[in-house]
Scaffold this motif. Structure first.
Motif, short mmCIF file in Angstrom:
data_model
loop_
_atom_site.label_atom_id
_atom_site.label_comp_id
_atom_site.label_asym_id
_atom_site.label_seq_id
_atom_site.Cartn_x
_atom_site.Cartn_y
_atom_site.Cartn_z
N ALA A 149 6.01 17.74 50.49
CA ALA A 149 6.61 18.39 49.67
C ALA A 149 8.67 17.63 49.55
O ALA A 149 8.99 18.16 48.33
CB ALA A 149 6.95 19.56 50.40
N THR A 150 9.10 17.86 51.15
CA THR A 150 10.14 17.40 51.03
C THR A 150 10.75 15.89 50.24
O THR A 150 11.41 16.21 49.75
CB THR A 150 10.90 17.03 52.65
N TYR A 151 9.70 14.43 50.91
CA TYR A 151 10.07 13.73 49.94
C TYR A 151 9.55 13.57 48.65
O TYR A 151 9.47 12.32 48.07
CB TYR A 151 10.00 12.12 50.47
N ARG A 152 8.76 14.81 47.45
CA ARG A 152 7.94 14.75 45.93
C ARG A 152 7.31 13.59 46.34
O ARG A 152 7.10 12.41 45.64
CB ARG A 152 9.27 14.71 45.53
N ILE A 153 6.25 13.52 47.65
CA ILE A 153 5.05 12.39 47.18
C ILE A 153 3.53 13.15 47.61
O ILE A 153 3.35 14.24 47.71
CB ILE A 153 5.26 11.26 48.70
N ASP A 154 2.95 12.48 45.85
CA ASP A 154 2.22 13.13 44.75
C ASP A 154 0.95 13.49 46.14
O ASP A 154 0.80 12.02 46.40
CB ASP A 154 1.95 13.15 43.94
N ASN A 155 0.07 14.46 46.04
CA ASN A 155 -0.96 14.69 46.36
C ASN A 155 -1.94 14.13 46.32
O ASN A 155 -2.79 13.79 46.66
CB ASN A 155 -0.96 16.16 46.87
N ALA A 156 -1.84 13.49 45.12
CA ALA A 156 -3.21 13.17 44.72
C ALA A 156 -2.71 11.53 44.72
O ALA A 156 -3.82 11.16 44.70
CB ALA A 156 -2.71 12.89 42.46
#
Length: 349
Positions: free
Chosen positions: A337-344
């Motif tokens: 969430a902090t570093y905007r890494i996509d869960n996909a």
């Protein structure tokens, strides 16, 4: 100035004595803090070295690269030379994203350097870094850890005093959300009052405090763990009251923290690490909550004292009694969430 001696040297033969296998190997991990470099003193930690650690047994699905003042572009003007580091990290990310090495997305997020003391004149640099990052730039970090005792240092060239609390630093910090960027900060526990000032001056900026707030254990702090813990804890409580601050749990295998695992005949076990580090890390989680904390490796810096498998085993051991949701936050969700890494990308969608 040489970086040799600032951190415990990585000794592959010594590390090879570690014999632990990964606990709970199915647990998804985002390693939210590591470096890559190839330095003239013989220090080398590049993409394939990182990949070897990522594949050592734990399910490390993605990583975040952190500024390390490496691979600068000497052909660029001084303020733009850090573009080279972003290009370098993005190259490693492109290797990982090719799929040739499996689903391990090294450098999925990149935190680079732009001189925060430029204040609002930092914007053209941020734009240049974004272009070089290929959509992976996620934050900015400067070298800020400083102590008046010259023996206590984590950087070849210590930064000026009071930098983090300087109004120009905050002026630049307030611009970062416009670019979707975090502000990572590494300070010693003696500087944590400056983090309070910074957080209050940049309320809309996500500030990521590195390495548990770095409770010192060397120089005048050697043998004074209880005294240091009290001072560190009081400051960390103040910081935890600032909702825009996140915290990285790790980095305690740096020499400045005063742990001497590198002096042992064998690398430390995960149980030994828990005994030494759990008081700090569990207190951090109690103050900030799992939703604002994330585990890090700080490799290859911490690799001078501990191997990758035992390090993550220690984190798993010290949180064994936590709820599933809390552990997911600590091991991957907060970092994603902090570093905007996509869960996909992580296979968690």
């Amino acid at each position: 100035m040489s970086t040799r001696g600032l951190h415990a040297p990585v000794r592959p033969e010594w590390l090879a004595q570690a014999s632990e296998t990964a606990l709970e190997p199915e647990m998804a991990i985002v390693d939210c803090h590591h470096h890559l470099w190839d330095r003239p003193e013989g220090q080398r930690y590049l993409f394939l070295d990182l990949l070897e650690d990522m594949e050592a047994g734990h399910d490390v699905r993605a990583t975040v690269y952190l500024q390390a003042k490496t691979m600068y572009r000497p052909d660029f003007p001084p303020h733009l030379q850090p573009v080279g580091e972003i290009e370098f990290a993005n190259g490693a990310a492109a290797q990982a994203a090719s799929g040739i090495y499996g689903r391990r997305y090294a450098c999925a997020g990149i935190v680079g350097f732009a001189d925060m003391m430029l204040g609002n004149r930092i914007e053209p640099i941020l734009e240049a870094l974004e272009r070089a990052g290929g959509g992976r730039l996620r934050g900015i970090r400067n070298q800020t850890a400083r102590h008046d005792d010259p023996a206590i240092t984590s950087n070849p060239v210590p930064p000026p005093a009071g930098m983090v609390a300087d109004p120009r630093f905050a002026e630049a910090g307030r611009l970062l959300p416009t670019y979707g960027l975090t502000l990572d900060v590494f300070c010693y526990h003696t500087q944590l009052d400056e983090i309070v000032v910074l957080a209050d001056a940049c309320p809309e900026t996500t500030i990521v405090l590195n390495h548990c707030g770095c409770p010192l254990g060397m120089g005048p702090y050697k043998g004074k763990r209880e005294e240091v813990f009290a001072a560190w804890s009081a400051r960390m409580k103040q910081i935890s009251e600032r909702p825009n601050v996140r915290l990285k749990l790790g980095g305690l295998a740096m020499r400045v923290n005063g742990f001497d695992f590198h002096e042992g005949a064998r690398p430390p076990s995960s149980s030994q690490l828990v005994d030494a580090w759990a008081p700090y890390m569990l207190h951090c989680i109690e103050l900030f909550g799992p939703g604002r904390c994330m585990f890090e490796s700080n490799f290859p810096v911490d690799k001078g004292m501990v191997d990758y498998v035992s390090l993550w085993n220690a984190y798993k051991r010290m949180t064994a009694g936590f709820a599933d949701g809390e552990r997911k936050a600590l091991f991957h969700a907060t970092a994603a969430a902090t570093y905007r890494i996509d869960n996909a990308l992580l296979g968690l969608a």
